[in-house]
Design a protein around this motif. Structure first.
Motif, PDB file in Angstrom:
ATOM      1  N   ASP A 122       0.853  -1.194   0.000  1.00 48.44           N
ATOM      2  CA  ASP A 122       0.000   0.000   0.000  1.00 48.44           C
ATOM      3  C   ASP A 122       0.887   1.243   0.000  1.00 48.44           C
ATOM      4  O   ASP A 122       2.117   1.146   0.054  1.00 48.44           O
ATOM      5  N   SER A 123       0.253   2.403  -0.037  1.00 48.72           N
ATOM      6  CA  SER A 123       1.014   3.651  -0.132  1.00 48.72           C
ATOM      7  C   SER A 123       1.872   3.904   1.102  1.00 48.72           C
ATOM      8  O   SER A 123       2.870   4.620   1.032  1.00 48.72           O
ATOM      9  N   ALA A 124       1.493   3.314   2.229  1.00 47.45           N
ATOM     10  CA  ALA A 124       2.257   3.521   3.462  1.00 47.45           C
ATOM     11  C   ALA A 124       3.538   2.693   3.495  1.00 47.45           C
ATOM     12  O   ALA A 124       4.517   3.080   4.139  1.00 47.45           O
ATOM     13  N   THR A 125       3.538   1.546   2.804  1.00 44.21           N
ATOM     14  CA  THR A 125       4.698   0.648   2.871  1.00 44.21           C
ATOM     15  C   THR A 125       5.485   0.577   1.558  1.00 44.21           C
ATOM     16  O   THR A 125       6.506  -0.104   1.491  1.00 44.21           O
ATOM     17  N   GLU A 126       5.034   1.242   0.505  1.00 45.71           N
ATOM     18  CA  GLU A 126       5.694   1.126  -0.793  1.00 45.71           C
ATOM     19  C   GLU A 126       7.106   1.704  -0.763  1.00 45.71           C
ATOM     20  O   GLU A 126       7.391   2.688  -0.061  1.00 45.71           O
ATOM     21  N   LYS A 127       7.984   1.059  -1.523  1.00 47.55           N
ATOM     22  CA  LYS A 127       9.396   1.451  -1.572  1.00 47.55           C
ATOM     23  C   LYS A 127       9.583   2.781  -2.297  1.00 47.55           C
ATOM     24  O   LYS A 127      10.506   3.541  -2.015  1.00 47.55           O
ATOM     25  N   ALA A 128       8.733   3.065  -3.274  1.00 47.67           N
ATOM     26  CA  ALA A 128       8.759   4.336  -4.013  1.00 47.67           C
ATOM     27  C   ALA A 128       7.333   4.666  -4.432  1.00 47.67           C
ATOM     28  O   ALA A 128       6.458   3.793  -4.454  1.00 47.67           O
ATOM     29  N   ASP A 129       7.088   5.915  -4.768  1.00 54.52           N
ATOM     30  CA  ASP A 129       5.735   6.371  -5.095  1.00 54.52           C
ATOM     31  C   ASP A 129       5.112   5.546  -6.222  1.00 54.52           C
ATOM     32  O   ASP A 129       5.656   5.446  -7.313  1.00 54.52           O
ATOM     33  N   GLY A 130       3.956   4.979  -5.932  1.00 50.69           N
ATOM     34  CA  GLY A 130       3.209   4.251  -6.954  1.00 50.69           C
ATOM     35  C   GLY A 130       3.534   2.776  -7.069  1.00 50.69           C
ATOM     36  O   GLY A 130       2.871   2.055  -7.812  1.00 50.69           O
ATOM     37  N   LEU A 131       4.526   2.280  -6.331  1.00 48.65           N
ATOM     38  CA  LEU A 131       4.917   0.870  -6.480  1.00 48.65           C
ATOM     39  C   LEU A 131       3.874  -0.099  -5.913  1.00 48.65           C
ATOM     40  O   LEU A 131       3.830  -1.260  -6.317  1.00 48.65           O
ATOM     41  N   HIS A 132       3.034   0.373  -4.996  1.00 48.11           N
ATOM     42  CA  HIS A 132       2.000  -0.538  -4.479  1.00 48.11           C
ATOM     43  C   HIS A 132       1.012  -0.917  -5.587  1.00 48.11           C
ATOM     44  O   HIS A 132       0.396  -1.982  -5.552  1.00 48.11           O
ATOM     45  N   LYS A 133       0.882  -0.049  -6.607  1.00 46.01           N
ATOM     46  CA  LYS A 133       0.023  -0.379  -7.749  1.00 46.01           C
ATOM     47  C   LYS A 133       0.644  -1.503  -8.584  1.00 46.01           C
ATOM     48  O   LYS A 133      -0.071  -2.295  -9.195  1.00 46.01           O
ATOM     49  N   VAL A 134       1.971  -1.547  -8.609  1.00 43.94           N
ATOM     50  CA  VAL A 134       2.664  -2.648  -9.287  1.00 43.94           C
ATOM     51  C   VAL A 134       2.407  -3.946  -8.535  1.00 43.94           C
ATOM     52  O   VAL A 134       2.152  -4.997  -9.140  1.00 43.94           O
ATOM     53  N   SER A 135       2.467  -3.905  -7.211  1.00 37.02           N
ATOM     54  CA  SER A 135       2.222  -5.089  -6.384  1.00 37.02           C
ATOM     55  C   SER A 135       0.863  -5.709  -6.675  1.00 37.02           C
ATOM     56  O   SER A 135       0.706  -6.933  -6.681  1.00 37.02           O
ATOM     57  N   GLN A 136      -0.124  -4.854  -6.919  1.00 36.84           N
ATOM     58  CA  GLN A 136      -1.481  -5.338  -7.175  1.00 36.84           C
ATOM     59  C   GLN A 136      -1.599  -6.107  -8.487  1.00 36.84           C
ATOM     60  O   GLN A 136      -2.573  -6.832  -8.712  1.00 36.84           O
ATOM     61  N   LEU A 137      -0.617  -5.976  -9.361  1.00 40.58           N
ATOM     62  CA  LEU A 137      -0.628  -6.661 -10.663  1.00 40.58           C
ATOM     63  C   LEU A 137       0.054  -8.028 -10.612  1.00 40.58           C
ATOM     64  O   LEU A 137       0.034  -8.765 -11.591  1.00 40.58           O
ATOM     65  N   LEU A 138       0.651  -8.361  -9.482  1.00 38.98           N
ATOM     66  CA  LEU A 138       1.414  -9.612  -9.370  1.00 38.98           C
ATOM     67  C   LEU A 138       0.472 -10.774  -9.071  1.00 38.98           C
ATOM     68  O   LEU A 138       0.261 -11.166  -7.929  1.00 38.98           O
ATOM     69  N   LYS A 139      -0.096 -11.313 -10.130  1.00 42.11           N
ATOM     70  CA  LYS A 139      -1.027 -12.431 -10.017  1.00 42.11           C
ATOM     71  C   LYS A 139      -0.677 -13.492 -11.056  1.00 42.11           C
ATOM     72  O   LYS A 139      -0.314 -13.170 -12.180  1.00 42.11           O
TER      73      LYS A 139
END
Length: 218
Positions: free
Chosen positions: A81-98
């Motif tokens: 999520d935005s609180a734990t992401e390594k850089a801005d917007g990377l949590h959106k990349v995480s959501q694609l890992l399926k």
């Protein structure tokens, strides 16, 4: 009374520790890659072949890093999520890992990356469990592509064959597979014997992330 071998205790502490350390190492390597590389691609793979992935890794070995599988671990490394992401917007990349997917970190030009994967594909024999998109059938009659010594193997795989004067023959029409079938081990072996390559290895780019431009979906 001698102690039963069944009573032998086996410690799993070392195995668990190694697994945890391995995950921590992957997380650390991914987070280091975020700092080192300008671009992150999410990719999926059709008909995974480790030899072809090795070829791709070698092609980009001077300026890229690949991670594949372990989606949960990769998601933790990037941030869920935005609180734990390594850089801005990377949590959106995480959501694609399926599913069967991975991450490519690279400093290579984005256009050249897209062109490379668009042009890169390789035909191979389909494996058991894979869904095929073609109908393959054999008509009754001679099978001149097979030597007589193979005939017992063909019968074992389910083909209605016989030897006629030293030649392999089908005694009736035989349907090997239909489009939409998930291949059985026997079907996969028959297709390989027939030299029918119904599988295509391909890397599909799902999305691209850049610190300045953010996330782009393909």
């Amino acid at each position: 009374m001698p102690k039963s071998r069944r009573d032998k205790e086996i410690s799993l502490t070392q195995v668990k520790k190694k697994t945890r350390e391995h995950k921590d190492n992957i997380i650390s390597e991914i987070q280091d890659a975020v700092d080192k590389y300008q671009n992150v691609f999410v990719y999926s793979i059709d008909a995974m072949r480790s030899t072809k992935m090795t070829e791709i890794r070698q092609h980009f070995k001077t300026n890229s890093r690949f991670f594949f599988g372990k989606n949960n671990v990769m998601a933790v490394a990037l941030g869920r999520d935005s609180a734990t992401e390594k850089a801005d917007g990377l949590h959106k990349v995480s959501q694609l890992l399926k599913g069967q997917c991975g991450l490519m970190f690279t400093n290579e030009d984005v256009k050249s990356i897209k062109k490379y994967f668009k042009d890169f594909s390789d035909s191979d024999y389909a494996r058991a469990g894979q869904e095929v998109d073609q109908d393959i059938s054999l008509p009754e009659g001679p099978l001149p592509q097979f030597p007589f010594s193979v005939e017992p193997q063909l019968r074992k795989l389910g083909l209605p064959t016989k030897l006629e004067k030293g030649n392999v023959e089908l005694i009736q029409d035989f349907e090997v597979c239909k489009a939409g079938d998930k291949l059985t081990p026997e079907q996969a072996k028959i297709l390989k014997l027939l030299d029918q390559k119904l599988s295509t290895f391909r890397v599909n780019l799902v999305a691209h992330w850049n610190a300045k431009k953010g996330l782009t979906l393909y």
